[in-house]
Design a protein around this motif. Structure first.
Motif, short mmCIF file in Angstrom:
data_model
loop_
_atom_site.label_atom_id
_atom_site.label_comp_id
_atom_site.label_asym_id
_atom_site.label_seq_id
_atom_site.Cartn_x
_atom_site.Cartn_y
_atom_site.Cartn_z
N LEU A 1 -42.68 3.35 -47.06
CA LEU A 1 -42.81 4.66 -46.41
C LEU A 1 -43.46 5.68 -47.34
CD1 LEU A 1 -39.39 4.78 -44.53
CD2 LEU A 1 -41.68 4.62 -43.53
N LEU A 2 -43.06 5.64 -48.61
CA LEU A 2 -43.67 6.57 -49.56
C LEU A 2 -45.16 6.28 -49.67
CD1 LEU A 2 -41.01 6.77 -52.38
CD2 LEU A 2 -41.87 8.66 -51.02
N ILE B 1 -47.11 4.87 -47.41
CA ILE B 1 -47.79 5.31 -46.19
C ILE B 1 -47.95 6.83 -46.19
CG2 ILE B 1 -47.55 5.52 -43.69
CD1 ILE B 1 -46.16 2.80 -43.68
N GLY B 2 -46.86 7.51 -46.55
CA GLY B 2 -46.92 8.97 -46.58
C GLY B 2 -48.03 9.46 -47.49
N LEU C 1 -51.47 8.78 -45.89
CA LEU C 1 -51.75 9.69 -44.77
C LEU C 1 -52.09 11.08 -45.27
CD1 LEU C 1 -49.11 8.75 -42.08
CD2 LEU C 1 -51.56 8.31 -42.11
N GLN D 1 -53.59 19.43 -45.13
CA GLN D 1 -52.75 19.00 -44.02
C GLN D 1 -51.70 20.05 -43.65
OE1 GLN D 1 -49.36 17.09 -44.74
NE2 GLN D 1 -49.05 17.52 -42.59
N TRP E 1 -57.79 3.78 -35.91
CA TRP E 1 -56.71 2.90 -36.35
C TRP E 1 -55.76 2.52 -35.23
CZ3 TRP E 1 -51.79 4.62 -35.77
CH2 TRP E 1 -51.56 6.00 -35.77
N VAL F 1 -40.00 4.25 -35.82
CA VAL F 1 -40.29 5.34 -36.74
C VAL F 1 -39.44 6.56 -36.40
CG1 VAL F 1 -42.07 6.95 -37.50
CG2 VAL F 1 -42.60 4.53 -37.26
N GLN G 1 -36.83 8.55 -38.77
CA GLN G 1 -36.88 10.00 -38.93
C GLN G 1 -35.50 10.60 -38.71
OE1 GLN G 1 -39.37 12.00 -36.09
NE2 GLN G 1 -40.00 13.56 -37.55
N PHE H 1 -33.07 9.67 -41.62
CA PHE H 1 -33.30 10.43 -42.84
C PHE H 1 -32.95 11.89 -42.64
CE2 PHE H 1 -36.45 6.95 -43.78
CZ PHE H 1 -35.64 6.36 -44.72
N ILE I 1 -48.38 9.88 -36.55
CA ILE I 1 -48.78 10.49 -37.82
C ILE I 1 -47.83 11.61 -38.20
CG2 ILE I 1 -50.56 11.85 -38.99
CD1 ILE I 1 -51.63 9.25 -38.66
N LYS J 1 -44.75 12.08 -37.38
CA LYS J 1 -43.45 11.55 -37.81
C LYS J 1 -43.54 10.96 -39.21
CE LYS J 1 -41.59 10.38 -33.22
NZ LYS J 1 -40.43 11.29 -33.20
N LEU J 2 -44.60 10.22 -39.43
CA LEU J 2 -44.74 9.56 -40.74
C LEU J 2 -44.91 10.59 -41.86
CD1 LEU J 2 -46.94 6.54 -39.71
CD2 LEU J 2 -44.59 6.47 -40.53
N LEU J 3 -45.70 11.61 -41.59
CA LEU J 3 -45.89 12.65 -42.61
C LEU J 3 -44.55 13.33 -42.88
CD1 LEU J 3 -49.29 14.24 -41.58
CD2 LEU J 3 -48.75 13.15 -43.75
N ASN J 4 -43.84 13.58 -41.82
CA ASN J 4 -42.54 14.22 -41.96
C ASN J 4 -41.60 13.36 -42.80
OD1 ASN J 4 -39.65 14.67 -40.09
ND2 ASN J 4 -40.63 16.35 -41.19
N ILE J 5 -41.54 12.09 -42.47
CA ILE J 5 -40.67 11.17 -43.23
C ILE J 5 -41.10 11.12 -44.68
CG2 ILE J 5 -40.01 8.75 -43.51
CD1 ILE J 5 -40.19 8.44 -40.48
N GLY J 6 -42.39 11.00 -44.89
CA GLY J 6 -42.90 10.94 -46.27
C GLY J 6 -42.48 12.16 -47.07
#
Lengths: 153, 153
Positions: A14-15, A17-18, A21, A36, A118, A134, A138, A141, B11, B13-18
């Motif tokens: 996850l880190l 991917i973050g 992104l 961003q 993608w 996901v 979320q 966490f 995206i 959600k993933l950014l948020n999680i990251g």
DNA sequence: GCAATTTAGTTGACACGGAAACCATAATAC
DNA sequence: GTATTATGGTTTCCGTGTCAACTAAATTGC
């Protein structure tokens, strides 16, 4: 894979991917002079129409100091306008300018073009499951980080 | 949820999680005077035994300038030692000290304690699927970002 | 051998984001 | 009313991470 590896491995992914992104989004937005976070703030202002900063802070869970600086930058770029609230003279009302609105639209176009690229690589059958998983993460966490949501200080 | 929303929402959600994970990891490592990246570099050095910086750069996909500064810091904290490579006098060999090794172990303990906390909230049945899905995303993004992997400049 | 290029790492300048102190206004206590 | 506290924002300090320029050593071309 043993059970005790689950946590670290998942976190690692996850880190990773973050990070990817973030870098990619920043790169896409670079031509517009935004990153961003700044875009997300601009976007959120446009969506809201007219908000004050503290609302943005709560909505995006960012530091108010940080938001303040981004606002300053966006204003300098003439993407937003600020006005003192008639109700509360401490409060600053934010709204996007025409230019800001155009920039948001352009950014969105760039981002959706990239998304298309993608997303196509993911089997449509799996998409719902992915979002679901996901979303679960979320939630997990978010609830695990009392400090993440509210500043209880 | 419409199909065109899939990308942006995922995206988001993933950014948020990251972001949450980064903040949480930094917070956990704060007592050790390290942040997530610095720990990952220290950890990687220990795992490797003895590596030079460029190997680390390639392995973790970080900026060499950044790695250089982290190395400097880790060395100042006496967590690692550096030595000029006998093969190539430009190259710097990195290895963890006893102190560094202990710190890594302590950090890992703290991190696994935290992992345990949130992993327990996830149904064991779902864990494999989660890892699988997140792995898929990682692959997709990794392949979508030519700039992410190699610096083609 | 020696110039040109490549590679390993460092340095300096700069934007970013977090933490804390701070200022001004508003709400509350009395 | 005035003192106190809470709230909306700003400023300042500082560590971080990126980019570009740089040094030094190694490699290649000739």
């Amino acid at each position: 894979m043993s059970d005790k590896d689950f946590g670290p491995v998942l976190i690692g992914k996850l880190l990773n991917i973050g990070g990817m992104l973030n870098r990619k989004a920043n790169q896409l937005l670079l031509p517009f002079g935004l990153n961003q976070q700044q875009f997300s703030i601009l976007f959120e202002i446009r969506k809201a129409g007219s908000v004050n900063q503290s609302t943005m802070v709560n909505r995006l869970l960012l530091e108010k100091a940080h938001v303040s600086k981004v606002i300053k930058k966006l204003k300098a770029m003439k993407l937003i306008e600020t006005a003192v609230s008639p109700d509360d003279r401490r409060s600053v009302l934010l709204s996007v300018t025409d230019k800001g609105s155009k920039v948001v639209a352009q950014c969105q176009a760039v981002i959706s073009a990239w998304n298309k690229e993608w997303v196509d690589k993911i089997d449509p059958q799996r998409r719902a499951a992915l979002l679901d998983n996901v979303g679960l993460l979320q939630d997990v966490f978010r609830r695990s980080f009392p400090s993440g949501g509210d500043k209880v200080s």
